[in-house]
Design a protein around this motif. Structure first.
Motif, PDB file in Angstrom:
ATOM      1  N   LEU A   1     -37.564   1.756   2.213  1.00  0.00           N
ATOM      2  CA  LEU A   1     -36.884   2.605   2.393  1.00  0.00           C
ATOM      3  C   LEU A   1     -36.399   3.396   1.050  1.00  0.00           C
ATOM      4  CD1 LEU A   1     -35.308   3.674   4.365  1.00  0.00           C
ATOM      5  CD2 LEU A   1     -33.371   1.835   3.864  1.00  0.00           C
ATOM      6  N   ASN A   2     -35.777   3.036  -0.308  1.00  0.00           N
ATOM      7  CA  ASN A   2     -35.299   3.905  -1.416  1.00  0.00           C
ATOM      8  C   ASN A   2     -36.879   4.013  -2.642  1.00  0.00           C
ATOM      9  OD1 ASN A   2     -32.585   1.396  -0.644  1.00  0.00           O
ATOM     10  ND2 ASN A   2     -33.072   3.244  -0.329  1.00  0.00           N
ATOM     11  N   HIS A   3     -38.016   3.992  -2.298  1.00  0.00           N
ATOM     12  CA  HIS A   3     -38.593   4.376  -3.350  1.00  0.00           C
ATOM     13  C   HIS A   3     -39.540   4.266  -2.365  1.00  0.00           C
ATOM     14  CE1 HIS A   3     -40.362   5.201  -6.763  1.00  0.00           C
ATOM     15  NE2 HIS A   3     -40.699   4.062  -7.464  1.00  0.00           N
TER      16      HIS A   3
ATOM     17  N   ASP B   1     -28.864   5.968   4.206  1.00  0.00           N
ATOM     18  CA  ASP B   1     -29.747   4.943   4.618  1.00  0.00           C
ATOM     19  C   ASP B   1     -28.487   3.571   4.629  1.00  0.00           C
ATOM     20  OD1 ASP B   1     -28.981   5.760   2.507  1.00  0.00           O
ATOM     21  OD2 ASP B   1     -30.577   4.856   1.002  1.00  0.00           O
ATOM     22  N   PHE B   2     -27.854   3.822   3.899  1.00  0.00           N
ATOM     23  CA  PHE B   2     -26.547   2.200   3.958  1.00  0.00           C
ATOM     24  C   PHE B   2     -25.122   2.854   4.102  1.00  0.00           C
ATOM     25  CE2 PHE B   2     -30.740   0.211   1.122  1.00  0.00           C
ATOM     26  CZ  PHE B   2     -29.910  -1.128   1.008  1.00  0.00           C
ATOM     27  N   LEU B   3     -24.489   1.728   4.329  1.00  0.00           N
ATOM     28  CA  LEU B   3     -23.182   2.586   4.572  1.00  0.00           C
ATOM     29  C   LEU B   3     -22.892   1.339   4.177  1.00  0.00           C
ATOM     30  CD1 LEU B   3     -20.820   2.897   6.085  1.00  0.00           C
ATOM     31  CD2 LEU B   3     -20.873   1.966   7.658  1.00  0.00           C
ATOM     32  N   ALA B   4     -21.054   1.798   2.599  1.00  0.00           N
ATOM     33  CA  ALA B   4     -21.365   0.556   1.800  1.00  0.00           C
ATOM     34  C   ALA B   4     -19.642   0.856   1.896  1.00  0.00           C
ATOM     35  CB  ALA B   4     -22.252  -0.114   0.595  1.00  0.00           C
ATOM     36  N   ASN B   5     -19.038   1.835   0.979  1.00  0.00           N
ATOM     37  CA  ASN B   5     -17.743   1.908   1.216  1.00  0.00           C
ATOM     38  C   ASN B   5     -17.718   3.498   2.604  1.00  0.00           C
ATOM     39  OD1 ASN B   5     -16.605  -0.247  -0.966  1.00  0.00           O
ATOM     40  ND2 ASN B   5     -17.760   0.811  -1.611  1.00  0.00           N
ATOM     41  N   GLY B   6     -18.760   4.280   2.610  1.00  0.00           N
ATOM     42  CA  GLY B   6     -18.494   4.656   3.717  1.00  0.00           C
ATOM     43  C   GLY B   6     -18.271   6.099   3.137  1.00  0.00           C
ATOM     44  N   GLU B   7     -17.979   6.613   1.629  1.00  0.00           N
ATOM     45  CA  GLU B   7     -17.782   7.204   0.829  1.00  0.00           C
ATOM     46  C   GLU B   7     -18.661   8.765   1.025  1.00  0.00           C
ATOM     47  OE1 GLU B   7     -15.030   8.705  -0.228  1.00  0.00           O
ATOM     48  OE2 GLU B   7     -14.737   6.586   0.390  1.00  0.00           O
ATOM     49  N   ALA B   8     -19.865   8.599   1.567  1.00  0.00           N
ATOM     50  CA  ALA B   8     -20.943   9.804   1.889  1.00  0.00           C
ATOM     51  C   ALA B   8     -21.270   9.792   2.719  1.00  0.00           C
ATOM     52  CB  ALA B   8     -22.505   8.651   1.312  1.00  0.00           C
ATOM     53  N   ALA B   9     -20.777   9.642   4.289  1.00  0.00           N
ATOM     54  CA  ALA B   9     -20.627   9.568   5.474  1.00  0.00           C
ATOM     55  C   ALA B   9     -19.258  10.171   5.233  1.00  0.00           C
ATOM     56  CB  ALA B   9     -21.075   8.202   6.165  1.00  0.00           C
TER      57      ALA B   9
ATOM     58  N   VAL C   1     -18.046  13.771  -3.600  1.00  0.00           N
ATOM     59  CA  VAL C   1     -17.889  11.977  -3.494  1.00  0.00           C
ATOM     60  C   VAL C   1     -18.181  10.593  -4.535  1.00  0.00           C
ATOM     61  CG1 VAL C   1     -19.664  10.653  -1.851  1.00  0.00           C
ATOM     62  CG2 VAL C   1     -19.223  13.134  -1.377  1.00  0.00           C
ATOM     63  N   TYR C   2     -16.702   9.914  -4.489  1.00  0.00           N
ATOM     64  CA  TYR C   2     -16.616   8.987  -4.692  1.00  0.00           C
ATOM     65  C   TYR C   2     -17.660   7.419  -4.620  1.00  0.00           C
ATOM     66  CZ  TYR C   2     -15.134   5.722  -8.619  1.00  0.00           C
ATOM     67  OH  TYR C   2     -15.087   4.669  -9.596  1.00  0.00           O
ATOM     68  N   SER C   3     -18.089   7.436  -5.488  1.00  0.00           N
ATOM     69  CA  SER C   3     -19.365   5.950  -5.429  1.00  0.00           C
ATOM     70  C   SER C   3     -18.753   5.172  -5.866  1.00  0.00           C
ATOM     71  CB  SER C   3     -20.819   6.506  -6.031  1.00  0.00           C
ATOM     72  OG  SER C   3     -22.113   5.188  -5.806  1.00  0.00           O
ATOM     73  N   PHE C   4     -18.080   4.171  -5.471  1.00  0.00           N
ATOM     74  CA  PHE C   4     -17.809   2.986  -5.702  1.00  0.00           C
ATOM     75  C   PHE C   4     -19.393   2.272  -6.287  1.00  0.00           C
ATOM     76  CE2 PHE C   4     -14.905   3.586  -2.999  1.00  0.00           C
ATOM     77  CZ  PHE C   4     -13.425   3.623  -3.353  1.00  0.00           C
ATOM     78  N   THR C   5     -20.322   2.466  -5.857  1.00  0.00           N
ATOM     79  CA  THR C   5     -21.256   1.738  -6.349  1.00  0.00           C
ATOM     80  C   THR C   5     -21.863   1.794  -7.811  1.00  0.00           C
ATOM     81  OG1 THR C   5     -21.680   0.776  -4.420  1.00  0.00           O
ATOM     82  CG2 THR C   5     -23.588   0.293  -5.903  1.00  0.00           C
TER      83      THR C   5
HETATM   84  P1  G4P Z   1     -20.894   5.089   0.274  1.00  0.00           P
HETATM   85  O1  G4P Z   1     -21.439   5.535   0.316  1.00  0.00           O
HETATM   86  O2  G4P Z   1     -21.340   3.563   1.633  1.00  0.00           O
HETATM   87  O3  G4P Z   1     -19.435   4.481  -0.021  1.00  0.00           O
HETATM   88  O4  G4P Z   1     -21.897   4.030  -0.911  1.00  0.00           O
HETATM   89  P2  G4P Z   1     -21.471   4.132  -2.651  1.00  0.00           P
HETATM   90  O5  G4P Z   1     -20.929   5.119  -2.771  1.00  0.00           O
HETATM   91  O6  G4P Z   1     -21.263   2.645  -2.447  1.00  0.00           O
HETATM   92  O7  G4P Z   1     -23.646   3.804  -2.354  1.00  0.00           O
HETATM   93  C1  G4P Z   1     -23.973   4.945  -3.604  1.00  0.00           C
HETATM   94  C2  G4P Z   1     -25.546   4.488  -3.400  1.00  0.00           C
HETATM   95  O8  G4P Z   1     -25.593   2.999  -3.162  1.00  0.00           O
HETATM   96  C3  G4P Z   1     -25.886   5.352  -2.456  1.00  0.00           C
HETATM   97  O9  G4P Z   1     -26.989   5.887  -2.389  1.00  0.00           O
HETATM   98  C4  G4P Z   1     -25.789   4.424  -1.397  1.00  0.00           C
HETATM   99  O10 G4P Z   1     -26.983   4.656  -0.367  1.00  0.00           O
HETATM  100  C5  G4P Z   1     -27.010   3.144  -1.870  1.00  0.00           C
HETATM  101  N1  G4P Z   1     -26.126   2.095  -1.879  1.00  0.00           N
HETATM  102  C6  G4P Z   1     -24.798   1.356  -1.743  1.00  0.00           C
HETATM  103  N2  G4P Z   1     -25.395  -0.376  -1.272  1.00  0.00           N
HETATM  104  C7  G4P Z   1     -26.605   0.029  -1.778  1.00  0.00           C
HETATM  105  C8  G4P Z   1     -27.940  -1.885  -1.092  1.00  0.00           C
HETATM  106  O11 G4P Z   1     -27.130  -3.135  -1.545  1.00  0.00           O
HETATM  107  N3  G4P Z   1     -28.372  -1.262  -1.430  1.00  0.00           N
HETATM  108  C9  G4P Z   1     -29.106  -0.774  -1.540  1.00  0.00           C
HETATM  109  N4  G4P Z   1     -30.497  -0.435  -2.017  1.00  0.00           N
HETATM  110  N5  G4P Z   1     -28.672   0.577  -1.581  1.00  0.00           N
HETATM  111  C10 G4P Z   1     -27.233   0.568  -1.784  1.00  0.00           C
HETATM  112  P3  G4P Z   1     -27.508   6.807  -3.375  1.00  0.00           P
HETATM  113  O12 G4P Z   1     -27.151   6.455  -4.918  1.00  0.00           O
HETATM  114  O13 G4P Z   1     -27.235   8.095  -2.239  1.00  0.00           O
HETATM  115  O14 G4P Z   1     -29.190   7.009  -3.436  1.00  0.00           O
HETATM  116  P4  G4P Z   1     -30.090   7.985  -2.990  1.00  0.00           P
HETATM  117  O15 G4P Z   1     -29.942   8.260  -1.270  1.00  0.00           O
HETATM  118  O16 G4P Z   1     -30.609   8.907  -3.641  1.00  0.00           O
HETATM  119  O17 G4P Z   1     -31.367   6.208  -3.165  1.00  0.00           O
END
Ligand code: G4P
Length: 191
Positions: free
Chosen positions: A26-28, A125-133, A96-100
């Motif tokens: 999925l991610n690479h 692809d991922f839903l963590a804190n929901g900021e991107a969505a 968009v703030y990314s907590f990760t």
């Molecule tokens: P949020 O949007 O739900 O708030 O998520 P967050 O900011 O925490 O996540 C930032 C980036 O990290 C996003 O990708 C998200 O998809 C990815 N991410 C969050 N948790 C995980 C995880 O457990 N595993 C993986 N593989 N990714 C995670 P991005 O920076 O937009 O990357 P990309 O789409 O360019 O690959």
């Protein structure tokens, strides 16, 4: 979605900070057949919603997003994290703030690709804190268009994203829901 859950069980690895690594499909590197199956599932979930456009965010949302768009017979639009050289026209912009990653980024979509008539399915692809969505939903709303739903490939249900989106009234459909990544083990929420 059983095939996706099996794939995560077989190939996913848990990193020490509670992040699931799925770079084999999925991610690479991307598994196109799995992405196609994801598109099929999203089509069956949203076939009656009158979707006119799928919106995702670069980069990892594009593969599942394009398969969903293809099967729904609509275009895929992806929000950009960096302004492209050719994007000179008017833009919708959200921060968009990314907590990760602990960083803020600006996401943009050209105004010419969203209109008031659009009914938009957001895919990520991922839903963590929901900021991107949420950032994508705010862009759709800036355009006066409607969000018909938010579809997620992998939801980390122990983080607050899903509840935030549901509280705001969005329909959320996640194809794999992870209850916990503790002790290096992936535990799923079974529907
Ligand atoms: P949020 O949007 O739900 O708030 O998520 P967050 O900011 O925490 O996540 C930032 C980036 O990290 C996003 O990708 C998200 O998809 C990815 N991410 C969050 N948790 C995980 C995880 O457990 N595993 C993986 N593989 N990714 C995670 P991005 O920076 O937009 O990357 P990309 O789409 O360019 O690959």
């Amino acid at each position: 979605m059983e095939r996706l859950i099996q794939k995560i069980k077989q190939e996913g690895t848990v990193l020490s900070d509670g992040v699931l690594k799925v770079d084999t499909f999925l991610n690479h590197q991307i598994d196109p057949q799995l992405m196609w199956d994801i598109g099929t599932t999203l089509k069956s979930l949203f076939a009656e919603s009158g979707v006119t456009k799928v919106l995702t965010i670069e980069s990892s949302g594009i593969a599942p997003g394009v398969m969903a768009a293809m099967q729904l017979g609509v275009p895929l639009l992806f929000a950009r994290k960096r302004k492209s050289l050719t994007m000179r026209d008017d833009l919708y912009t959200e921060r968009v703030y990314s907590f990760t990653k602990q960083e803020e980024s600006e996401v943009t979509v050209s105004r010419k690709f969203l209109s008031e008539q659009d009914r938009v399915l957001i895919v990520d692809d991922f839903l963590a804190n929901g900021e991107a969505a949420l950032g994508m939903a705010r862009i759709v709303e800036q355009a006066g268009a409607s969000v018909v739903g938010i579809a997620i490939v992998i939801e980390k249900s122990f983080q607050p994203g899903r509840d935030k989106l549901l509280e705001l009234g969005y329909r959320v459909e996640s194809l794999a829901r992870i209850a916990s990544l503790q002790d290096g083990q992936v535990t799923f929420i079974e529907d």
